[in-house]
Design a protein around this motif. Structure first.
Motif, PDB file in Angstrom:
ATOM      1  N   VAL A   9      -7.364  -2.889   6.928  1.00 26.76           N
ATOM      2  CA  VAL A   9      -7.206  -3.210   5.504  1.00 26.76           C
ATOM      3  C   VAL A   9      -6.383  -4.490   5.288  1.00 26.76           C
ATOM      4  CG1 VAL A   9      -6.338  -2.375   3.282  1.00 26.76           C
ATOM      5  CG2 VAL A   9      -7.547  -0.820   4.800  1.00 26.76           C
ATOM      6  N   LEU A  57       0.842  -1.189   0.000  1.00 23.62           N
ATOM      7  CA  LEU A  57       0.000   0.000   0.000  1.00 23.62           C
ATOM      8  C   LEU A  57       0.873   1.232   0.000  1.00 23.62           C
ATOM      9  CD1 LEU A  57      -2.552  -1.055   2.734  1.00 23.62           C
ATOM     10  CD2 LEU A  57      -2.944  -0.941   0.281  1.00 23.62           C
ATOM     11  N   HIS A  72      -7.695   1.647   1.046  1.00 27.80           N
ATOM     12  CA  HIS A  72      -6.728   2.144   2.026  1.00 27.80           C
ATOM     13  C   HIS A  72      -6.809   3.661   2.142  1.00 27.80           C
ATOM     14  CE1 HIS A  72      -2.989   2.614   4.180  1.00 27.80           C
ATOM     15  NE2 HIS A  72      -2.510   3.368   3.225  1.00 27.80           N
ATOM     16  N   ARG A  73      -6.962   4.330   0.994  1.00 26.42           N
ATOM     17  CA  ARG A  73      -7.052   5.796   1.013  1.00 26.42           C
ATOM     18  C   ARG A  73      -8.264   6.246   1.808  1.00 26.42           C
ATOM     19  NH1 ARG A  73      -5.527   5.825  -4.602  1.00 26.42           N
ATOM     20  NH2 ARG A  73      -3.262   6.050  -4.647  1.00 26.42           N
ATOM     21  N   ALA A 107      -9.835   5.476   6.719  1.00 31.60           N
ATOM     22  CA  ALA A 107     -10.124   6.247   7.927  1.00 31.60           C
ATOM     23  C   ALA A 107     -11.607   6.591   8.012  1.00 31.60           C
ATOM     24  CB  ALA A 107      -9.280   7.505   7.946  1.00 31.60           C
ATOM     25  N   ARG A 117      -1.647   9.030   4.117  1.00 29.90           N
ATOM     26  CA  ARG A 117      -1.499  10.447   4.434  1.00 29.90           C
ATOM     27  C   ARG A 117      -1.357  10.647   5.937  1.00 29.90           C
ATOM     28  NH1 ARG A 117      -6.676  12.960   2.585  1.00 29.90           N
ATOM     29  NH2 ARG A 117      -7.302  10.822   2.838  1.00 29.90           N
ATOM     30  N   ARG A 118      -2.026   9.745   6.661  1.00 28.58           N
ATOM     31  CA  ARG A 118      -2.032   9.908   8.118  1.00 28.58           C
ATOM     32  C   ARG A 118      -0.922   9.087   8.760  1.00 28.58           C
ATOM     33  NH1 ARG A 118      -8.385  10.376   9.607  1.00 28.58           N
ATOM     34  NH2 ARG A 118      -8.961  11.432   7.705  1.00 28.58           N
TER      35      ARG A 118
END
Lengths: 358, 182
Positions: free
Chosen positions: B23, A33, B60-61, B64, A37-38
């Motif tokens: 994930v 992956l 994955h993006r 959250a 961003r976090r």
């Protein structure tokens, strides 16, 4: 076919295809992956991407080494019970630490097949075919029949780079039940390679259909169990795209296909019976009707009048033999379909890519 | 079965609610099923594996924002459908530029000798269906989804699912009857 039958067939076909391409024991590849961003690491994006690539490469390396050099988790089963060939086979036992070899047999047809259809097996690896040959017994209606394996490189099934074809010296006996048993468990496939299980396959042959195509007379002559069953005018390949010489076998039947080469393509070609991987068919060629029976002008296929192509489509089945003794192209050889029958028996019995004798 | 609505932005949950979906765990549990689904849509394993990899990257993006594992599976399935469609579109464009339809050499998907003859014929017929009909039949008879779930996955109405399914079945019946292997 009723809707209910079609639903059932679809479910089965989807499942068979899904499991064939992705078998239950397929290892799940590593997940790579992009850094989130976090992410707590806060790497600059290019660095993070490079790290992901490194992880993927390392995992790939681990995987490929795992396949070849890791000792088998489940050691090969003990060799089968002693037989009359026990002493020969005992020298062909696999090392207990040998890596397991995967074997899959082709499923050609549920119904009767022609007498020219080879049995085809795919191997994940093999460098010595002697155990395969000696552990294989073939019967026709219960009587032993001499048959031999011939190995060649293959790109038909992912993960199985070698295939082998099994045939008797002459065609299979017609109207028979052929049973092939391979008691491979515990035997070697070469240095550091071993078989873990046995394989078997059974099929029925139909009539002995032999078509002979003469380039001299532009005729296809069909015999069924030795009796004349029809003569059909043809047009073979033009001088620039000659039809190959030798013995071919019907591989698949399609009521309609698309054909193409580098410069042209055409769909809706009817009554197509495939003979070679290189793309030769028996087919209906209404566009070539003026030359059929007189002049070679096809792209290599055997062009027939539509009515004749339809009749042959109904008469012939997968595995039926189509011979081209005097066609002008180069000779067909193993690897271009089920084109096995012209290899001399003495050469066939040596095993081809890997040795099966001695 | 989760719905795609659960993932729309207005359902985003503030930090401190249920933890984001795991994930890697979803990947381990569903990789095989999703690659199989993609194979049934794009025919080759390499493209199918790429599609599934990309679907997990997309998940994955958004991980959250996603709290419900069932909704995440619905999201993955819908991504696989969308990405498979892009693969097929790219393939058609490439083919148009190459002036070639089917490769003439080498064994192709339509004579795979590890499949039974009637299964090969059925799969070959499915490949000739319009894209939408093929998608609906794969989701119905392989994934075992209901009409409502298919509608959510493809983001179309239940009526469209129904008509695509019945037109697909009729076309398959016609093709397989024509084929008439003896």
């Amino acid at each position: 076919m009723t809707d209910h039958e079609l639903e059932h067939l679809l479910g089965e076909a989807f499942d068979a295809q899904a499991r064939r391409v992705v078998p239950d024991d397929t290892p799940v590849p590593p997940l790579s992956l992009p850094a989130s961003r976090r992410s707590n690491l806060h790497w600059p994006a290019p660095l993070a991407a490079a790290a992901a690539v490194l992880v993927a490469v390392a995992a790939g390396l681990a995987l490929s080494y795992g396949v070849t050099s890791h000792p088998s988790a489940t050691p090969p089963a003990p060799a089968p019970a002693p037989t009359d060939r026990a002493s020969q086979l005992s020298s062909l036992r696999a090392d207990p630490a040998a890596a397991p070899v995967r074997v899959r047999l082709a499923q050609i047809s549920t119904g009767p097949v022609g007498v020219g259809l080879p049995v085809i097996a795919y191997f994940s690896a093999i460098t010595d075919g002697r155990a395969v040959q000696q552990a294989t017994t073939v019967t026709a209606d219960g009587h032993r029949l001499a048959a031999a394996w011939y190995f060649l490189r293959s790109n038909a099934v992912r993960g199985y780079p070698i295939e082998a074809h099994l045939r008797p010296e002459h065609f299979w006996p017609a109207h028979s039940t052929i049973a092939v048993s391979m008691k491979l468990g515990g035997l070697t496939a070469g240095h550091g390679l071993g078989f873990t299980g046995n394989e078997q396959v059974q099929f029925r042959t139909g009539a002995a259909d032999i078509a002979t195509v003469s380039d001299a007379t532009h005729q296809l002559t069909l015999t069924r169990d030795g009796e004349p069953a029809g003569t059909f005018p043809v047009s073979l390949g033009a001088p620039s795209t000659p039809t190959r010489r030798g013995t071919k076998v019907i591989m698949t039947k399609k009521s309609s296909i698309c054909v193409s080469d580098a410069t042209y393509g055409e769909c809706g070609v009817k009554y197509a019976q495939r003979l070679t991987y290189s793309g030769e068919y028996l087919l209906a060629a209404p566009w070539n009707s003026g030359h059929i029976g007189r002049i070679d002008s096809s792209n290599g296929s055997t062009d027939l009048r539509t009515a004749d192509a339809a009749r042959l489509y109904r008469l012939l089945r997968v595995g039926d033999v189509v011979r081209y003794p005097d066609a002008s192209g180069p000779a067909v050889g193993p690897g271009d379909g089920f084109t096995d029958w012209d290899v001399p028996w003495t050469k066939w019995r040596m095993g081809g890519l890997v040795r099966t004798a001695g | 079965m989760g719905t795609l609505l659960a993932m729309s932005p207005r359902d985003e949950v503030a930090d401190g609610a249920a933890p984001p979906v795991d994930v890697p765990a979803l990947y381990r549990a569903h990789w095989r099923e999703l690659v199989r689904l993609a194979v049934l849509l794009v025919d080759d394993l390499a493209s199918a594996e790429d599609v599934v990899q990309d679907a997990f990257v997309a998940l994955h993006r958004r991980s959250a924002e996603l709290r419900d594992p069932a909704a995440a599976i619905g999201y993955l399935r819908a991504s696989v459908l969308n990405l498979s469609r892009s693969v097929l579109r790219r393939r058609i464009v490439a083919r148009r530029h190459a002036h070639v339809t089917e490769p003439m050499s080498g064994p192709g998907a339509d004579h795979d000798l590890l499949l039974r003859e009637d299964h090969r014929a059925a799969l070959a017929a499915v490949r000739r269906l319009p894209r939408r009909q093929r998608e609906v039949l794969v989701l119905r008879y392989w994934s075992g989804l209901s009409e409502r779930e298919i509608a959510q996955t493809l983001d179309i109405s239940a009526g469209s699912v129904k008509s695509a399914a019945s037109r697909g079945m009729a076309a398959l019946t016609r093709m397989l009857d024509e084929e008439g292997t003896r």
